[in-house]
Design a protein around this motif. Structure first.
Motif, PDB file in Angstrom:
ATOM      1  N   GLY A 152     -33.750  71.575  68.899  1.00 25.53           N
ATOM      2  CA  GLY A 152     -32.437  71.932  69.767  1.00 25.53           C
ATOM      3  C   GLY A 152     -32.282  70.880  70.544  1.00 25.53           C
ATOM      4  N   SER A 153     -32.735  69.481  70.566  1.00 20.41           N
ATOM      5  CA  SER A 153     -32.293  68.524  71.452  1.00 20.41           C
ATOM      6  C   SER A 153     -31.088  67.505  70.821  1.00 20.41           C
ATOM      7  CB  SER A 153     -33.393  67.699  71.973  1.00 20.41           C
ATOM      8  OG  SER A 153     -34.181  66.965  70.882  1.00 20.41           O
ATOM      9  N   ILE A 154     -30.372  66.968  71.522  1.00 13.47           N
ATOM     10  CA  ILE A 154     -29.209  65.976  71.040  1.00 13.47           C
ATOM     11  C   ILE A 154     -30.195  64.630  70.959  1.00 13.47           C
ATOM     12  CG2 ILE A 154     -27.199  64.655  71.327  1.00 13.47           C
ATOM     13  CD1 ILE A 154     -26.285  66.901  73.545  1.00 13.47           C
ATOM     14  N   GLY A 155     -29.782  64.284  69.780  1.00 15.51           N
ATOM     15  CA  GLY A 155     -30.579  63.012  69.259  1.00 15.51           C
ATOM     16  C   GLY A 155     -30.355  62.198  68.045  1.00 15.51           C
ATOM     17  N   MET A 156     -30.925  61.513  67.579  1.00 13.41           N
ATOM     18  CA  MET A 156     -30.490  60.614  66.338  1.00 13.41           C
ATOM     19  C   MET A 156     -29.203  59.931  66.545  1.00 13.41           C
ATOM     20  SD  MET A 156     -31.364  63.728  63.571  1.00 13.41           S
ATOM     21  CE  MET A 156     -30.516  65.180  64.131  1.00 13.41           C
ATOM     22  N   LEU A 157     -29.016  59.355  67.522  1.00 11.95           N
ATOM     23  CA  LEU A 157     -27.837  58.677  68.027  1.00 11.95           C
ATOM     24  C   LEU A 157     -28.061  57.292  67.484  1.00 11.95           C
ATOM     25  CD1 LEU A 157     -25.102  58.063  69.225  1.00 11.95           C
ATOM     26  CD2 LEU A 157     -26.268  57.789  71.386  1.00 11.95           C
ATOM     27  N   LYS A 158     -27.347  56.711  66.579  1.00 11.62           N
ATOM     28  CA  LYS A 158     -27.037  55.345  66.264  1.00 11.62           C
ATOM     29  C   LYS A 158     -25.853  54.906  66.132  1.00 11.62           C
ATOM     30  CE  LYS A 158     -29.214  51.869  62.985  1.00 11.62           C
ATOM     31  NZ  LYS A 158     -29.950  51.337  64.141  1.00 11.62           N
ATOM     32  N   VAL A 159     -25.429  53.567  66.607  1.00 14.58           N
ATOM     33  CA  VAL A 159     -24.101  52.903  66.194  1.00 14.58           C
ATOM     34  C   VAL A 159     -24.691  51.681  65.439  1.00 14.58           C
ATOM     35  CG1 VAL A 159     -22.285  51.595  67.028  1.00 14.58           C
ATOM     36  CG2 VAL A 159     -23.132  53.713  68.319  1.00 14.58           C
ATOM     37  N   LEU A 160     -23.953  51.692  64.185  1.00 14.02           N
ATOM     38  CA  LEU A 160     -24.477  50.373  63.219  1.00 14.02           C
ATOM     39  C   LEU A 160     -24.181  49.205  63.986  1.00 14.02           C
ATOM     40  CD1 LEU A 160     -22.917  51.839  59.771  1.00 14.02           C
ATOM     41  CD2 LEU A 160     -25.231  52.232  60.947  1.00 14.02           C
ATOM     42  N   ASP A 161     -24.947  48.108  63.628  1.00 12.85           N
ATOM     43  CA  ASP A 161     -24.829  47.069  64.487  1.00 12.85           C
ATOM     44  C   ASP A 161     -23.560  46.203  64.343  1.00 12.85           C
ATOM     45  OD1 ASP A 161     -27.675  47.148  64.824  1.00 12.85           O
ATOM     46  OD2 ASP A 161     -28.194  45.946  63.068  1.00 12.85           O
ATOM     47  N   GLU A 162     -22.872  46.285  63.280  1.00 12.45           N
ATOM     48  CA  GLU A 162     -21.429  45.701  63.341  1.00 12.45           C
ATOM     49  C   GLU A 162     -20.314  46.432  64.160  1.00 12.45           C
ATOM     50  OE1 GLU A 162     -21.959  47.726  59.138  1.00 12.45           O
ATOM     51  OE2 GLU A 162     -23.402  47.152  60.745  1.00 12.45           O
ATOM     52  N   TYR A 163     -20.722  47.469  64.658  1.00 20.62           N
ATOM     53  CA  TYR A 163     -19.608  48.186  65.341  1.00 20.62           C
ATOM     54  C   TYR A 163     -20.161  48.400  66.714  1.00 20.62           C
ATOM     55  CZ  TYR A 163     -17.732  49.116  60.801  1.00 20.62           C
ATOM     56  OH  TYR A 163     -17.438  49.129  59.754  1.00 20.62           O
ATOM     57  N   ARG A 164     -21.284  47.964  67.171  1.00 17.54           N
ATOM     58  CA  ARG A 164     -21.768  48.081  68.752  1.00 17.54           C
ATOM     59  C   ARG A 164     -20.783  47.401  69.701  1.00 17.54           C
ATOM     60  NH1 ARG A 164     -28.310  47.602  68.260  1.00 17.54           N
ATOM     61  NH2 ARG A 164     -28.495  49.339  67.040  1.00 17.54           N
ATOM     62  N   GLN A 190     -33.802  64.153  74.782  1.00 16.72           N
ATOM     63  CA  GLN A 190     -35.414  63.636  74.849  1.00 16.72           C
ATOM     64  C   GLN A 190     -35.184  61.855  74.601  1.00 16.72           C
ATOM     65  OE1 GLN A 190     -38.055  66.115  73.031  1.00 16.72           O
ATOM     66  NE2 GLN A 190     -38.585  66.846  74.780  1.00 16.72           N
ATOM     67  N   VAL A 191     -35.380  61.046  75.729  1.00 16.18           N
ATOM     68  CA  VAL A 191     -35.081  59.908  75.265  1.00 16.18           C
ATOM     69  C   VAL A 191     -36.580  58.994  75.448  1.00 16.18           C
ATOM     70  CG1 VAL A 191     -34.185  57.571  76.312  1.00 16.18           C
ATOM     71  CG2 VAL A 191     -32.826  59.672  76.448  1.00 16.18           C
ATOM     72  N   ILE A 192     -36.936  58.364  74.447  1.00 16.99           N
ATOM     73  CA  ILE A 192     -38.353  57.427  74.741  1.00 16.99           C
ATOM     74  C   ILE A 192     -38.250  56.600  75.772  1.00 16.99           C
ATOM     75  CG2 ILE A 192     -39.578  55.757  73.554  1.00 16.99           C
ATOM     76  CD1 ILE A 192     -38.576  56.909  70.932  1.00 16.99           C
ATOM     77  N   CYS A 193     -39.202  56.792  76.654  1.00 17.74           N
ATOM     78  CA  CYS A 193     -39.563  56.189  77.849  1.00 17.74           C
ATOM     79  C   CYS A 193     -39.075  54.801  77.920  1.00 17.74           C
ATOM     80  CB  CYS A 193     -40.626  56.511  78.477  1.00 17.74           C
ATOM     81  SG  CYS A 193     -41.042  58.168  79.074  1.00 17.74           S
ATOM     82  N   THR A 194     -39.463  54.002  76.775  1.00 13.40           N
ATOM     83  CA  THR A 194     -39.214  52.567  76.823  1.00 13.40           C
ATOM     84  C   THR A 194     -37.615  52.307  76.540  1.00 13.40           C
ATOM     85  OG1 THR A 194     -40.150  52.460  74.419  1.00 13.40           O
ATOM     86  CG2 THR A 194     -41.465  51.914  76.346  1.00 13.40           C
ATOM     87  N   ASN A 195     -37.005  53.103  75.883  1.00 12.67           N
ATOM     88  CA  ASN A 195     -35.492  52.846  75.513  1.00 12.67           C
ATOM     89  C   ASN A 195     -34.603  52.845  76.835  1.00 12.67           C
ATOM     90  OD1 ASN A 195     -32.976  52.653  74.079  1.00 12.67           O
ATOM     91  ND2 ASN A 195     -33.646  54.387  72.583  1.00 12.67           N
TER      92      ASN A 195
END
Length: 214
Positions: A152-164, A190-195
């Motif tokens: 149920g958590s929002i996640g899997m967020l990723k922007v491809l390198d060339e579009y950051r 949920q965010v990994i503490c080191t991110n």
């Protein structure tokens, strides 16, 4: 008794089986993600109640319990996360930088090639539930993705390198928050503490870091 946002949400959506509850401990099994969830201020009590249960994955806010279970099972993959909760009740303005659509086969393959925090079988399940999204720019280039984890958590967020560097991460995150609000769901992640980058993005969008870790 304290219930975490993740326990509250799976009980709200009707996929959580309450296994044990006391003044100090709540243990729930989510039938969708197959995750056991334990919120407890008494590590001994929670450990005793989990003893004998086959655990595929455990989410807990008690670090003593986490460490004892990890040592017993010989777990090597442990992630310490902060719970992030959107406390507003109005949608976030995100503009029209992206067209955000459910992942098709090409989109799913894009995610599989660029996201490895969960396995491909789980990504297939997320996509089958229509909870995996791809963001496309004005030229119809797939620039990134986001989704809702099985629990149920929002996640899997990723922007491809060339579009950051274009603000696309904020647009994708805002889309998921607004979608949750429109469905009457709790917008949380949920965010990994080191991110630190992800933590900063969540806070920028108005998500509150809850006390403790999971």
């Amino acid at each position: 008794m304290k219930e975490t946002v993740w326990i509250k949400e799976i009980l709200k959506r009707g996929t959580g089986n309450m296994l044990y509850r006391s003044e100090s401990t709540c243990i729930v099994y989510d039938t969708v993600s197959r995750v056991h969830m334990a919120s407890s201020s008494d590590a001994d009590e929670a450990y005793d109640k989990l003893n004998g249960i086959e655990l595929i994955s455990l989410c807990t806010d008690n670090m003593v319990l986490r460490n004892r279970i990890a040592a017993k099972l010989g777990l090597r993959r442990i992630m310490d996360c902060y719970d992030m909760l959107y406390i507003g009740d109005t949608p976030i303005a995100s503009g029209n930088k992206l067209s955000i659509r459910n992942a098709d086969e090409l989109g799913l393959n894009l995610v599989k090639a660029n996201y490895h925090d969960i396995d491909e079988a789980e990504l297939d399940m997320v996509n089958a539930r229509k909870e995996l999204y791809i963001g496309y720019d004005a030229a119809n280039n797939a620039v990134g993705f986001i989704g809702k984890q099985l629990e149920g958590s929002i996640g899997m967020l990723k922007v491809l390198d060339e579009y950051r560097g274009n603000g696309y991460g904020s647009v994708l995150e805002a889309f998921m928050i607004n979608r949750a609000l429109s469905l009457g769901e709790t917008a949380y992640g949920q965010v990994i503490c080191t991110n630190g980058v992800s933590l900063s993005l969540q806070q920028k969008l108005g998500l509150k870091q809850l006390e403790g870790k999971a």
